[in-house]
Design a protein around this motif. Sequence first.
Motif: not given
Length: 133
Positions: A60-67
């Motif tokens: 989630l951190k790598a894509v920068g989106w979170g939940l």
Amino acid sequence: MVVGTGIDIVNIDRIERLMARWGDLFLGRVFTEKEIIYCRKRTWPPECFATRFAAKEAFLKAVGWGLRNGIQWTDIEVENNTLGKPVFSFHRKAKEVCETLRIQNALLTLSHDRPYAVAHVLLEEGNHESSDR
């Protein structure tokens, strides 16, 4: 080309407390059925669950989106290939995100040393000529 990188560290005791308090409710919300079956077979299941939790957070951190953009915990699954190497399987919204960002490879490393579990994720885009990774 690198799309993103993420790292996460988890206190294994925290996951063990969550499991004790919430049981299957916690496990079912965060982990897929395959992950639950796999981790329950391990010598110390909380360690296994903690590393997978860290992997999901690192992704989630790598894509920068979170939940916040519709990805569910269970959309991100950590499995092991035939050699035991941890690999991701993406479902539903996480799969869409990977397609949108043109992610071809989601490289994953897991480690643990009580009381911590850690995961690192490196996301790459585009086509790669070598498929023996």
